[in-house]
Design an enzyme around this catalytic site. Sequence first.
Site: not given
Length: 271
Positions: A140, A153
Amino acid sequence: MKDLKNKVAVVTGAGSGIGRALASVLAAKGCRLALSDVNEAGLAETVAACGGADVRSYLLDVSDREAIYAHAEQVRADFGKVNLVINNAGVALSASVREMTDEDFKWVMDIDFWGVAHGTRAFLPHLIESGEGHVVNVSSVFGLIGVPKQSAYNAAKFAVRGFTESLRQEMKLENQPVQVSCVHPGGIRTNIANSARMGKSENGEAQRKGFDKIAMTTPDKAAKIIVKGILKNESRILVGPDAWGIDAINRLLGSAYQPLVERFSRKNLYI
């Protein structure tokens, strides 16, 4: 891997979003597909959308290590070989370090990091055996910069990046026939924000609306960029203009990017 025709491609998280779009693009390129997800209904919709391609679907929870290894053996048995593995399945959590529970932290790490790591390790012998393999792990932009309320995350996606970049170098040094790419999507218009877990003090509705406003790239566009990067054997595949911008800021400013993120977060996250 210059041509995908008749290559066997494995895609996790194929029941929606980027995974579904990847299945469609790979089918159009002539791939034989092994698609998995925990969402049986979504997976069936993806298979139907792939038209007349050679597709098999598998229910798979990527947080289950034994299930992943069994899945790798089953795909090899079903197709006779494995050429491409895209570890795409992922989840999201918005919670501060102080407030997030151990359960939620573990949930994110088990899927977003261990799912990728086990998926890579389980399929790697088959990719080597094929003589023409490629591992694609989805990180990401949050694997490039840290963001408040995304510590779990961030931890998973930074770990995916380090794991994948190390693997790429190992494959080269060992002269193995496996290429390796790490994908860093920016804001993609998928359901990941809607299905994210939230800390107890989070304004989930406001954050989801905020994500919808800044998500700049469609899943179809993201899939095309990823497949193009695979065919070009790119080590780092940036998806979306925001991903390119964040990568550039990180390279230019180093850790000095953090005050910029703090200002953005004060306006958009601490609400």
